[in-house]
Design a protein around this motif. Structure first.
Motif, PDB file in Angstrom:
ATOM      1  N   ARG A  16       0.827  -1.210   0.000  1.00 42.88           N
ATOM      2  CA  ARG A  16       0.000   0.000   0.000  1.00 42.88           C
ATOM      3  C   ARG A  16       0.862   1.262   0.000  1.00 42.88           C
ATOM      4  NH1 ARG A  16      -4.726  -1.969   4.147  1.00 42.88           N
ATOM      5  NH2 ARG A  16      -5.798  -3.286   2.625  1.00 42.88           N
ATOM      6  N   LEU A  17       1.914   1.274   0.797  1.00 45.21           N
ATOM      7  CA  LEU A  17       2.805   2.433   0.819  1.00 45.21           C
ATOM      8  C   LEU A  17       3.505   2.611  -0.528  1.00 45.21           C
ATOM      9  CD1 LEU A  17       4.269   2.071   4.413  1.00 45.21           C
ATOM     10  CD2 LEU A  17       2.864   3.961   3.565  1.00 45.21           C
ATOM     11  N   ALA A  18       3.923   1.511  -1.147  1.00 40.17           N
ATOM     12  CA  ALA A  18       4.557   1.588  -2.468  1.00 40.17           C
ATOM     13  C   ALA A  18       3.584   2.154  -3.505  1.00 40.17           C
ATOM     14  CB  ALA A  18       5.061   0.214  -2.903  1.00 40.17           C
ATOM     15  N   MET A  19       2.313   1.783  -3.407  1.00 37.32           N
ATOM     16  CA  MET A  19       1.306   2.312  -4.323  1.00 37.32           C
ATOM     17  C   MET A  19       1.134   3.821  -4.107  1.00 37.32           C
ATOM     18  SD  MET A  19      -2.754   1.438  -4.606  1.00 37.32           S
ATOM     19  CE  MET A  19      -3.005   2.165  -2.992  1.00 37.32           C
ATOM     20  N   LEU A  20       1.090   4.259  -2.857  1.00 32.99           N
ATOM     21  CA  LEU A  20       0.975   5.693  -2.575  1.00 32.99           C
ATOM     22  C   LEU A  20       2.201   6.444  -3.096  1.00 32.99           C
ATOM     23  CD1 LEU A  20      -0.480   5.590   1.049  1.00 32.99           C
ATOM     24  CD2 LEU A  20      -1.677   6.254  -1.053  1.00 32.99           C
ATOM     25  N   ARG A  36      18.673   0.373   8.146  1.00 35.69           N
ATOM     26  CA  ARG A  36      17.722   0.342   7.034  1.00 35.69           C
ATOM     27  C   ARG A  36      16.304   0.761   7.422  1.00 35.69           C
ATOM     28  NH1 ARG A  36      18.632  -3.119   2.448  1.00 35.69           N
ATOM     29  NH2 ARG A  36      16.416  -3.513   2.681  1.00 35.69           N
ATOM     30  N   THR A  37      16.124   1.322   8.603  1.00 31.20           N
ATOM     31  CA  THR A  37      14.789   1.747   9.011  1.00 31.20           C
ATOM     32  C   THR A  37      14.317   2.862   8.095  1.00 31.20           C
ATOM     33  OG1 THR A  37      15.191   1.152  11.303  1.00 31.20           O
ATOM     34  CG2 THR A  37      13.404   2.713  10.896  1.00 31.20           C
ATOM     35  N   ARG A  38      13.088   2.726   7.614  1.00 29.26           N
ATOM     36  CA  ARG A  38      12.526   3.718   6.707  1.00 29.26           C
ATOM     37  C   ARG A  38      11.444   4.514   7.419  1.00 29.26           C
ATOM     38  NH1 ARG A  38      11.876   0.049   1.265  1.00 29.26           N
ATOM     39  NH2 ARG A  38      14.097  -0.196   0.899  1.00 29.26           N
ATOM     40  N   ALA A  39      11.389   5.781   7.101  1.00 28.69           N
ATOM     41  CA  ALA A  39      10.330   6.646   7.624  1.00 28.69           C
ATOM     42  C   ALA A  39       9.516   7.144   6.435  1.00 28.69           C
ATOM     43  CB  ALA A  39      10.928   7.822   8.388  1.00 28.69           C
ATOM     44  N   TRP A  40       8.235   6.865   6.454  1.00 26.93           N
ATOM     45  CA  TRP A  40       7.328   7.290   5.392  1.00 26.93           C
ATOM     46  C   TRP A  40       6.680   8.604   5.779  1.00 26.93           C
ATOM     47  CZ3 TRP A  40       6.477   4.828   0.746  1.00 26.93           C
ATOM     48  CH2 TRP A  40       7.052   3.569   0.613  1.00 26.93           C
ATOM     49  N   PHE A  41       6.416   9.441   4.799  1.00 25.33           N
ATOM     50  CA  PHE A  41       5.765  10.724   5.046  1.00 25.33           C
ATOM     51  C   PHE A  41       4.979  11.136   3.808  1.00 25.33           C
ATOM     52  CE2 PHE A  41       9.887  11.455   3.224  1.00 25.33           C
ATOM     53  CZ  PHE A  41       9.700  12.494   2.317  1.00 25.33           C
ATOM     54  N   PRO A  42       3.972  11.987   3.988  1.00 30.98           N
ATOM     55  CA  PRO A  42       3.191  12.429   2.832  1.00 30.98           C
ATOM     56  C   PRO A  42       3.959  13.470   2.029  1.00 30.98           C
ATOM     57  CG  PRO A  42       2.419  13.538   4.790  1.00 30.98           C
ATOM     58  CD  PRO A  42       3.464  12.530   5.233  1.00 30.98           C
ATOM     59  N   THR A  43       3.806  13.449   0.721  1.00 32.34           N
ATOM     60  CA  THR A  43       4.385  14.489  -0.119  1.00 32.34           C
ATOM     61  C   THR A  43       3.510  15.737  -0.003  1.00 32.34           C
ATOM     62  OG1 THR A  43       3.073  13.825  -2.021  1.00 32.34           O
ATOM     63  CG2 THR A  43       5.273  12.805  -1.787  1.00 32.34           C
ATOM     64  N   ALA A  44       3.980  16.848  -0.549  1.00 35.91           N
ATOM     65  CA  ALA A  44       3.174  18.069  -0.543  1.00 35.91           C
ATOM     66  C   ALA A  44       1.844  17.816  -1.256  1.00 35.91           C
ATOM     67  CB  ALA A  44       3.939  19.219  -1.205  1.00 35.91           C
ATOM     68  N   TYR A  45       1.886  17.052  -2.351  1.00 35.12           N
ATOM     69  CA  TYR A  45       0.663  16.713  -3.070  1.00 35.12           C
ATOM     70  C   TYR A  45      -0.248  15.842  -2.201  1.00 35.12           C
ATOM     71  CZ  TYR A  45      -2.426  14.672  -6.607  1.00 35.12           C
ATOM     72  OH  TYR A  45      -3.524  14.237  -7.302  1.00 35.12           O
ATOM     73  N   GLY A  46       0.321  14.893  -1.475  1.00 37.10           N
ATOM     74  CA  GLY A  46      -0.461  14.044  -0.585  1.00 37.10           C
ATOM     75  C   GLY A  46      -1.131  14.846   0.521  1.00 37.10           C
ATOM     76  N   VAL A  47      -0.407  15.814   1.081  1.00 37.14           N
ATOM     77  CA  VAL A  47      -0.982  16.681   2.120  1.00 37.14           C
ATOM     78  C   VAL A  47      -2.121  17.509   1.538  1.00 37.14           C
ATOM     79  CG1 VAL A  47      -0.524  18.647   3.645  1.00 37.14           C
ATOM     80  CG2 VAL A  47       1.130  16.778   3.490  1.00 37.14           C
TER      81      VAL A  47
END
Length: 85
Positions: A16-20, A36-47
């Motif tokens: 799901r995160l890869a799709m977003l 290798r810990t990854r932190a996901w965040f919304p892009t400006a477009y996502g916000v």
């Protein structure tokens, strides 16, 4: 909890995160201090898109929520608080 159930849930979340990310709604950074810990965040477009949802119209997101540098700087603190809790 069944270990295979947990593994399926993690994989489902990754897909799901890869799709977003593919749609330009989210991105990720790899945290240097954790390997290798990854932190996901919304892009400006996502916000922007999420702010149009009725549930979020009254909510004003932080200006830095979609800034990769700000995410990197806040992530260490967030992980520490989470682990402590």
């Amino acid at each position: 909890m069944d270990p295979s159930f947990a593994a399926r849930r993690i994989e489902q979340t990754r897909r799901r995160l890869a799709m977003l990310r593919a749609k330009g709604l989210a991105d990720l950074i790899t945290l240097p201090q954790t390997g290798r810990t990854r932190a996901w965040f919304p892009t400006a477009y996502g916000v922007q898109l999420a702010s149009e949802w009725p549930e979020l119209r009254e909510h004003r997101p932080s200006r830095t929520v979609s800034d990769p540098t700000a995410v990197r700087l806040k992530a260490g603190h967030t992980l520490t608080v989470t682990e402590t809790a």
